[in-house]
Design a protein around this motif. Structure first.
Motif, PDB file in Angstrom:
ATOM      1  N   VAL A 219       0.845  -1.187   0.000  1.00 16.07           N
ATOM      2  CA  VAL A 219       0.000   0.000   0.000  1.00 16.07           C
ATOM      3  C   VAL A 219       0.885   1.243   0.000  1.00 16.07           C
ATOM      4  CG1 VAL A 219      -1.818   1.244   1.232  1.00 16.07           C
ATOM      5  CG2 VAL A 219      -1.772  -1.261   1.281  1.00 16.07           C
ATOM      6  N   GLU A 220       0.539   2.213  -0.839  1.00 14.40           N
ATOM      7  CA  GLU A 220       1.373   3.399  -0.987  1.00 14.40           C
ATOM      8  C   GLU A 220       1.570   4.142   0.330  1.00 14.40           C
ATOM      9  OE1 GLU A 220       3.833   6.154  -2.556  1.00 14.40           O
ATOM     10  OE2 GLU A 220       3.065   4.398  -3.616  1.00 14.40           O
TER      11      GLU A 220
ATOM     12  N   ALA B 237       3.694  -4.122   9.492  1.00 12.91           N
ATOM     13  CA  ALA B 237       2.470  -4.784   9.952  1.00 12.91           C
ATOM     14  C   ALA B 237       1.442  -4.815   8.817  1.00 12.91           C
ATOM     15  CB  ALA B 237       1.901  -4.062  11.166  1.00 12.91           C
ATOM     16  N   VAL B 238       1.387  -3.729   8.044  1.00 13.64           N
ATOM     17  CA  VAL B 238       0.507  -3.693   6.871  1.00 13.64           C
ATOM     18  C   VAL B 238       0.944  -4.754   5.863  1.00 13.64           C
ATOM     19  CG1 VAL B 238      -0.273  -2.299   4.912  1.00 13.64           C
ATOM     20  CG2 VAL B 238      -0.039  -1.252   7.171  1.00 13.64           C
ATOM     21  N   THR B 239       2.258  -4.902   5.688  1.00 12.71           N
ATOM     22  CA  THR B 239       2.779  -5.913   4.763  1.00 12.71           C
ATOM     23  C   THR B 239       2.398  -7.311   5.229  1.00 12.71           C
ATOM     24  OG1 THR B 239       4.664  -4.480   4.253  1.00 12.71           O
ATOM     25  CG2 THR B 239       4.853  -6.800   3.640  1.00 12.71           C
ATOM     26  N   VAL B 240       2.576  -7.576   6.513  1.00 11.59           N
ATOM     27  CA  VAL B 240       2.241  -8.890   7.060  1.00 11.59           C
ATOM     28  C   VAL B 240       0.755  -9.188   6.879  1.00 11.59           C
ATOM     29  CG1 VAL B 240       2.057 -10.208   9.208  1.00 11.59           C
ATOM     30  CG2 VAL B 240       4.166  -8.964   8.694  1.00 11.59           C
TER      31      VAL B 240
ATOM     32  N   LYS C   3      -4.245  -5.292   4.215  1.00  9.35           N
ATOM     33  CA  LYS C   3      -5.548  -5.076   4.865  1.00  9.35           C
ATOM     34  C   LYS C   3      -5.455  -3.866   5.797  1.00  9.35           C
ATOM     35  CE  LYS C   3      -6.801  -9.988   4.823  1.00  9.35           C
ATOM     36  NZ  LYS C   3      -7.101 -11.179   5.648  1.00  9.35           N
ATOM     37  N   PRO C   4      -6.570  -3.174   6.018  1.00 12.38           N
ATOM     38  CA  PRO C   4      -6.552  -2.011   6.913  1.00 12.38           C
ATOM     39  C   PRO C   4      -5.922  -2.351   8.265  1.00 12.38           C
ATOM     40  CG  PRO C   4      -8.657  -2.142   5.780  1.00 12.38           C
ATOM     41  CD  PRO C   4      -7.914  -3.417   5.440  1.00 12.38           C
ATOM     42  N   THR C   5      -4.922  -1.594   8.633  1.00  9.66           N
ATOM     43  CA  THR C   5      -4.208  -1.818   9.897  1.00  9.66           C
ATOM     44  C   THR C   5      -4.148  -0.499  10.647  1.00  9.66           C
ATOM     45  OG1 THR C   5      -2.840  -3.516   8.828  1.00  9.66           O
ATOM     46  CG2 THR C   5      -2.052  -2.639  10.924  1.00  9.66           C
ATOM     47  N   ARG C   6      -4.777  -0.444  11.793  1.00  9.65           N
ATOM     48  CA  ARG C   6      -4.841   0.810  12.550  1.00  9.65           C
ATOM     49  C   ARG C   6      -3.455   1.234  13.028  1.00  9.65           C
ATOM     50  NH1 ARG C   6     -10.019   2.195  13.519  1.00  9.65           N
ATOM     51  NH2 ARG C   6     -11.614   0.572  13.361  1.00  9.65           N
TER      52      ARG C   6
END
Length: 213
Positions: A31-32, A89-92, A96-99
């Motif tokens: 995600v950019e 964490a976003v990569t893992v 998906k949306p990660t707060r």
């Protein structure tokens, strides 16, 4: 301790290795926004390391004790590790949306703890845990792509960094010989991170190309 200039110059090497490795890891984010945050985090971590190196170089050259540069290390490293760990964490989570707020809250609490105490220890803890989390998350990403060499290098890098703890608590810590030993181990650890990050990015590239499309 009479800190040699050549020792101060060598200290830039692990900082460069680590910064490039962190930047490569940031590029694994699908995600950019996460890539941008991760790269910003890598820059902040690198800036903290460069500031500490500049302090050492100035001290060894007899230009004075630039305490502000020395103290910039952990605040910048903690802030950068917060951004990069969220990016990974976003990569893992495969984009998906990660707060972000739990990561930001943890950093904010460490800042809040440092100010009234007049100590950088809470930020030191945040920086240490953050950088450790980055290696663990990087290893998870590498393992997902069956890049076991990278996983092994992440683990080796962590072992080398942990091996610095007993050295720094030694009574001979302030000798030039021990400083060379510590910096050599740190250089090897950051080289492991750099190679592992490159292998991780290369292994994840086909998946990233699909995500970027």
């Amino acid at each position: 301790m009479d800190y040699p200039i050549i020792l101060a110059i060598e200290d830039f090497v692990p900082v460069i290795f680590g910064t490039v490795g962190f930047a490569l890891l940031a590029r694994t984010a699908p995600v950019e926004s996460a890539r941008t945050a991760g790269l910003a985090g890598a820059v902040l971590i690198g800036a903290g390391g460069i500031a500490k190196c500049a302090w050492k170089l100035g001290y060894s050259a007899g230009a004075g004790d630039w305490t502000l540069l020395e103290q910039a290390l952990f605040p910048l490293m903690a802030a950068g590790a917060t951004l990069l760990s969220w990016s990974l964490a976003v990569t893992v989570r495969r984009g998906k949306p990660t707060r972000f707020w739990p990561f930001g809250l943890a950093f904010g609490l460490c800042v809040a703890g440092s100010v009234p105490a007049g100590s950088l220890n809470p930020l030191f803890v945040a920086a240490t845990l953050g950088v450790t989390a980055i290696s663990v998350l990087g290893a998870i990403v590498a393992g997902r792509h069956r890049q076991w060499w990278a996983v092994s290098l992440y683990a080796l890098g962590l072992v080398l960094v942990m091996g610095l703890v007993p050295l720094r608590s030694s009574g001979e810590h302030h000798t030039v010989a021990y400083q060379w030993l510590e910096q050599s181990i740190n250089t090897a650890a950051q080289l492991c991170l750099l190679v592992a990050a490159w292998l991780t990015l290369r292994a994840s590239r086909p998946a990233l190309i699909g995500a970027w499309r």
